[in-house]
Scaffold this active site. Structure first.
Site, mmCIF file in Angstrom:
data_model
loop_
_atom_site.group_PDB
_atom_site.id
_atom_site.type_symbol
_atom_site.label_atom_id
_atom_site.label_comp_id
_atom_site.label_asym_id
_atom_site.label_seq_id
_atom_site.Cartn_x
_atom_site.Cartn_y
_atom_site.Cartn_z
ATOM 1 N N ASP A 225 0.822 -1.210 0.000
ATOM 2 C CA ASP A 225 0.000 0.000 0.000
ATOM 3 C C ASP A 225 0.854 1.256 0.000
ATOM 4 O O ASP A 225 0.571 2.226 -0.705
ATOM 5 C CB ASP A 225 -0.915 0.037 1.233
ATOM 6 C CG ASP A 225 -2.084 -0.917 1.112
ATOM 7 O OD1 ASP A 225 -2.110 -1.714 0.148
ATOM 8 O OD2 ASP A 225 -2.974 -0.872 1.981
ATOM 9 N N ASP A 231 8.267 3.251 8.700
ATOM 10 C CA ASP A 231 7.709 3.064 10.045
ATOM 11 C C ASP A 231 7.132 1.675 10.256
ATOM 12 O O ASP A 231 6.725 1.332 11.371
ATOM 13 C CB ASP A 231 6.697 4.164 10.402
ATOM 14 C CG ASP A 231 5.402 4.106 9.618
ATOM 15 O OD1 ASP A 231 5.315 3.323 8.650
ATOM 16 O OD2 ASP A 231 4.469 4.862 9.963
ATOM 17 N N CYS A 372 0.802 4.606 12.099
ATOM 18 C CA CYS A 372 0.214 5.158 10.872
ATOM 19 C C CYS A 372 -1.019 6.016 11.135
ATOM 20 O O CYS A 372 -1.336 6.904 10.343
ATOM 21 C CB CYS A 372 -0.173 4.038 9.917
ATOM 22 S SG CYS A 372 1.170 2.944 9.430
#
Length: 383
Positions: A225, A231, A372
């Site tokens: 994605d 991260d 996120c």
């Protein structure tokens, strides 16, 4: 500078820098999920986990949850009258505030002689939905693009606009001059095809106030994605110390990604000339989207990225949030590795309370995890 001024000069020139996540926060920003073509069952299971995350963070710092007009009442009711959480109305296309929100920077006199006063500002990067019209996760991100402008206006903070496409999850800093990122993401042709690696580096230095960029080859296996956001793969835990997503299973495709990253990190010094201490954080056993989960996704937008059964989830414990005295991390129902992650994080963050969020798989089903969906706002004059 006016409190809502749009600043034309690059942050570093004015003495700004992006602080490390463990530096003091004023608050945390979280979006509210609702789109049925990304979150299963009308986003209800995801909303329950988002509420858990907001509640956990609120034990350590204030939280602002942003929800659309149609979801405001529901989001507010799920906060259970928590006085450390406010809910504000804000439209968005989806709820990934790490990527669509502003990157906050600070100008403090102790870190820079250029600063005339302690100040916080925000960077409004260009957002193209993780790949643009051909490769992005959905076709309309016009509301997402306004989120950083709205947040900074609400807080009456100055804004730096930048034409470079960048998401907050693609960078991690130590607050002392070092930034870590991945080539898989920042050098992807669907972000800034007209910029060279050197040009991207120079812009990171000018806008984040860093001196050294550490490039990892790839992000987490399966993180399609975002094209390999850092991260999910690696983060700073303190100056000179990084946590790296790891697996001991040489047959797992993640193994090659981890070994490559370990090699780079082992042979790189940070901006202060320190050799990095690399702490391995084992990923959970491979997780896959089930038939039931896939069937719960509505087909609302023809070009929205599909959530297909048997797709491997980009699951990792590195995708956690550092609050003021707390570490909020995902748990995946993997008894062995959940417990191991809690132990590693507790040993690294010895003066923090580690809270593992059960059910974080729901966030992972949507394409990310706790780091996120959060965005920290530093304290004004925190140094």
């Amino acid at each position: 500078m006016g409190t809502t001024a749009k600043l034309a000069t690059a942050p570093e020139i004015l003495g700004f820098r992006m602080p490390a996540e463990w530096e003091p926060h004023h608050q945390c920003w979280i979006g509210w999920p609702e789109r049925g073509d990304n979150w299963r069952e009308g986003a209800v299971p995801a909303q329950q986990v988002f509420a858990k995350v907001a509640s956990a963070i609120s034990k350590f710092e204030q939280v602002t949850v942003c929800a659309s007009a149609s979801q405001y009442e529901r989001a507010h009711s799920m906060m259970l009258n928590n006085t450390n959480i406010r809910v504000v109305e804000m439209s968005m296309n989806d709820s990934w505030f790490r990527d669509i929100g502003p990157t906050f920077v600070v100008c403090d006199r102790k870190s820079s002689s250029k600063c005339v006063s302690n100040q916080v500002a925000g960077i409004n990067w260009t957002f193209n939905c993780w790949g643009g019209s051909d490769e992005g996760c959905y076709t309309d991100w016009s509301l997402d693009a306004l989120v950083p402008i709205k947040i900074l206006a609400l807080e009456r903070l100055p804004r730096f606009d930048h034409k470079m496409v960048l998401e907050g999850g693609s960078i991690h800093v130590d607050g002392e001059g070092t930034c870590i990122t991945t080539e898989e993401c920042l050098l992807n042709s669907n972000r800034n095809p007209d910029m060279t690696k050197e040009e991207i580096e120079n812009n990171l230095k000018l806008y984040l106030g860093v001196e050294k960029i550490i490039w990892l080859p790839k992000g987490l296996f399966g993180d399609t994605d975002t094209n390999g956001h850092v991260d999910n793969m690696c983060c700073f835990a303190k100056p000179g110390v990084v946590l790296l997503s790891w697996t001991d299973d040489e047959k797992d495709p993640q193994y090659e990604h981890s070994v490559e990253a370990f090699s780079v990190l082992s042979n790189t010094l940070d901006a202060k000339g320190r050799k990095l201490d690399i702490i391995k954080l084992h990923v959970p056993e491979p997780l896959y989207i089930t038939e039931e989960e896939a069937e719960g996704i509505q087909k609302l937008e023809e070009n929205a990225i599909p959530r297909l059964a048997s797709t491997r989830l980009a699951a990792t414990y590195v995708n956690f949030y550092i609050a003021n005295g707390g570490v909020i991390a995902p748990a995946f129902g993997d008894e062995k590795h959940d417990a191991e992650a809690f132990h590693v994080l507790s040993s690294v963050f010895q003066n923090y309370k580690v809270i593992m969020i059960e059910g974080a798989r729901e966030i992972c089903l949507g394409g990310g995890n706790i780091h996120c969906i959060t965005q920290q706002q530093p304290v004004l004059g925190n140094m």
